[in-house]
Design a protein around this motif. Structure first.
Motif, short mmCIF file in Angstrom:
data_model
loop_
_atom_site.label_atom_id
_atom_site.label_comp_id
_atom_site.label_asym_id
_atom_site.label_seq_id
_atom_site.Cartn_x
_atom_site.Cartn_y
_atom_site.Cartn_z
N SER A 105 0.00 -54.88 56.57
CA SER A 105 0.92 -54.98 57.72
C SER A 105 1.85 -56.19 57.56
CB SER A 105 0.15 -55.05 59.03
OG SER A 105 -0.58 -56.25 59.07
N GLN A 120 -5.20 -66.73 67.03
CA GLN A 120 -4.72 -65.89 65.93
C GLN A 120 -3.22 -65.69 66.06
OE1 GLN A 120 -6.60 -62.12 65.40
NE2 GLN A 120 -8.55 -63.04 64.82
N LYS A 121 -2.54 -65.63 64.93
CA LYS A 121 -1.09 -65.39 64.98
C LYS A 121 -0.81 -63.92 64.74
CE LYS A 121 0.85 -69.87 64.08
NZ LYS A 121 1.93 -70.65 63.52
N THR A 122 0.29 -63.44 65.28
CA THR A 122 0.69 -62.05 65.04
C THR A 122 1.48 -62.01 63.72
OG1 THR A 122 2.82 -62.35 66.11
CG2 THR A 122 0.97 -61.64 67.52
N ASP A 123 1.69 -60.79 63.21
CA ASP A 123 2.48 -60.66 61.97
C ASP A 123 3.88 -61.26 62.17
OD1 ASP A 123 0.49 -59.57 60.53
OD2 ASP A 123 1.17 -57.49 60.71
N ASP A 124 4.46 -61.03 63.35
CA ASP A 124 5.83 -61.55 63.58
C ASP A 124 5.85 -63.08 63.53
OD1 ASP A 124 6.86 -59.09 63.71
OD2 ASP A 124 6.92 -58.96 65.90
N GLU A 125 4.79 -63.69 64.07
CA GLU A 125 4.74 -65.16 64.02
C GLU A 125 4.61 -65.65 62.58
OE1 GLU A 125 2.65 -67.05 67.85
OE2 GLU A 125 1.55 -65.32 67.05
N TYR A 126 3.77 -64.93 61.80
CA TYR A 126 3.63 -65.31 60.38
C TYR A 126 4.97 -65.15 59.64
CZ TYR A 126 -1.47 -65.84 60.34
OH TYR A 126 -2.75 -66.30 60.54
N SER A 148 -6.95 -69.67 61.97
CA SER A 148 -7.10 -69.19 63.35
C SER A 148 -8.31 -69.85 64.01
CB SER A 148 -7.30 -67.68 63.37
OG SER A 148 -6.35 -67.06 62.58
N THR A 183 -7.18 -62.68 58.94
CA THR A 183 -7.03 -62.55 60.39
C THR A 183 -7.91 -63.60 61.05
OG1 THR A 183 -8.58 -60.73 60.17
CG2 THR A 183 -6.29 -60.14 60.58
#
Ligand SMILES: Nc1ncnc2c1ncn2[C@@H]1O[C@H](COP(=O)(O)OP(=O)(O)OP(=O)(O)O)[C@@H](O)[C@H]1O
Ligand SMILES: [Mg+2]
Length: 448
Positions: free
Chosen positions: A340, A310-316, A304, A276
């Motif tokens: 997650s 920081q990227k969100t899970d959706d972005e990853y 990050s 993270t």
């Protein structure tokens, strides 16, 4: 009713085996009979892998226990009961037959009963230093002798318990191991103080195993570099220092792989480490059946901190999908703590198979290092972050010295972790199908 499975060796017909004992092995087998050493409280044999420690120690222990005692209990200990059965009990059955003893195996209570023609009958109980149940069971037993195979892989608390149970007159301890760091308790408590503890210390080198062919020795020699070479081949108790993957040679192991070469692999895999605040790193690895190598051909890296976002899970998921969509990926291995992200990747069906990687750090590092030593891993020049981290990922010397355990510095480790996940989860597990069964047999003895 307990199921009784008994296996009885053929006591009447001692089998003929081709044993070729070296002077060090003979010392380990007969020291208790020599007037100068008979009063020792025990023996510790350390040194190189495959140098003949376990065979000689087993011979000596069995002869000493069976000829000296009758009606007593002994402990046979390995890292786990399973590893003891695999590494020691098999050869022990041959040794028992060779000596003309009789062995009955009682699987239901992890016991073997060994007797000789003089009518001596003794119990040998199997314990695993890392098996929780063994820790409790060994507390309640009175022993005339303990054999600790690979003692440096056992918790100190277990070794203390085993020592405390040696209350029969004339009881002795028999230990062997490969070297670890210089502050490991086996080194500081037993080897450095062998005189004070009244122990015989026997140090083994590969040349002390007369049964090893030149070809075999050369094969073992090639498997290790750096700290592991010094420990497992030279037999030194040395600190894990410097680079973790010192066997990575950028001169010979980095290649340019653009163009049609990208499509020549038999299988493509993905491995990822998730952070993270720390970077997230994802690698694409191609297995070439032609060269027998695992080539890291592509990477994704997001820090990050460096990017200040920081990227969100959706972005990853979107980024990793874009990388993966370029290759026919067979399976992916991810950091098991990335719950997650793994859920999100599974939901988006990014990979046909997505597994939680085995995160056993030290065994994973040792195995990945072996693959580098053998030239089985290559890296494409465009994987800049992996190449950089492989040349900076280091051991934490201060902590390793303090704790006696090998500790890595948790910086510059992200792509290295991803690579380790792949090596230890895919290659190690399917080693036979990659033609690497030999290496795994050796790596297995190191503690897995
Ligand atoms: N005296 C001997 N005669 C014939 N074969 C032997 C002899 N000593 C050892 N060997 C063989 O050499 C191999 C290595 O021996 P052993 O397992 O005792 O080594 P080790 O030092 O305990 O190795 P490791 O450190 O990997 O546990 C085994 O296959 C064993 O059967
Ligand atoms: Mg051994």
């Amino acid at each position: 009713m307990a199921i009784r499975k008994a296996w009885q060796s053929n006591a009447q017909q001692p089998i003929k085996m081709e044993w070729k004992f070296s002077p060090k092995q003979l010392l380990l087998m007969y020291w208790y009979k020599t007037p100068r050493l008979a009063s020792c409280a025990g023996v510790i044999a350390d040194g190189a892998v495959r140098s003949g420690k376990t065979i000689a120690l087993t011979f000596g222990f069995l002869m000493w226990a069976t000829e000296t005692f009758n009606g007593q209990n002994f402990a046979l200990c390995g890292k786990t009961i399973k590893s003891f059965e695999r590494n020691v009990l098999g050869p022990m059955k041959l040794i028992v037959r060779y000596l003309g003893y009789t062995l009955i195996e009682r699987k239901h209570d992890n016991r073997v009963i060994i007797s000789n023609s003089d009518g001596h009958v003794n119990n040998f109980f199997l314990f695993g230093g890392n098996d929780e149940k063994s820790q409790d069971l060994i507390q309640g037993i009175t022993l005339a002798g303990v054999l600790l195979d690979e003692v440096a892989l056992m918790p100190e608390s277990f070794v203390n318990q085993a020592l405390a149970r040696l209350s029969v007159t004339g009881a002795k301890i028999w230990m062997n191991c490969n070297p670890e760091g210089p502050s490991h308790f086996v080194k500081t408590r037993f080897i450095d103080k062998y005189q004070e503890k009244q122990l015989l210390h026997v140090h083994f080198q590969l040349s002390d195993n007369l049964a090893l062919s030149e070809e075999r020795r050369a094969f073992y020699d090639k498997q290790w570099t750096g700290v592991f070479y010094r420990r497992y081949i030279l037999g030194e108790w040395c600190l894990a220092s410097g680079l973790v993957f010192s066997s990575f040679n950028p001169q010979t192991m980095v290649f340019d792989n653009l163009g049609p070469d990208l499509w020549r692999y038999s299988a493509y895999y993905v491995a990822g480490d998730y952070g993270t605040t720390n970077p997230t790193a994802v690698l694409v690895i191609g297995y070439s059946a032609d060269t027998g190598t695992f080539d890291v051909i592509d990477e994704y890296y997001w820090s990050s901190k460096a990017m200040e976002r920081q990227k969100t899970d959706d972005e990853y998921v979107a980024d990793i999908s874009a990388l993966a969509s370029k290759y026919p990926i067979k399976a992916a291995y991810f950091d098991p703590s990335a719950a997650s992200l793994i859920t999100a990747l599974r939901k988006a069906r990014v990979f046909p198979r997505l597994w939680l990687a085995n995160n056993d750090v030290l065994n994973g590092i040792r195995f990945t290092g072996m693959l580098f030593s053998l030239g089985k891993i290559r890296v494409a020049s465009r994987c800049k972050n992996l190449i950089r981290e492989l040349q900076s990922y280091s051991w934490d010397e201060e902590k390793s010295e303090k704790t006696g355990e090998d500790v890595v510095l948790k910086i510059n480790d992200h792509t290295c972790d991803a690579l380790r996940y792949f090596c230890y989860s895919e290659v190690y597990v399917k080693a036979k199908s990659y033609g690497l069964g030999n290496i795994v047999a050796l790596a297995g003895r190191m503690g897995t």
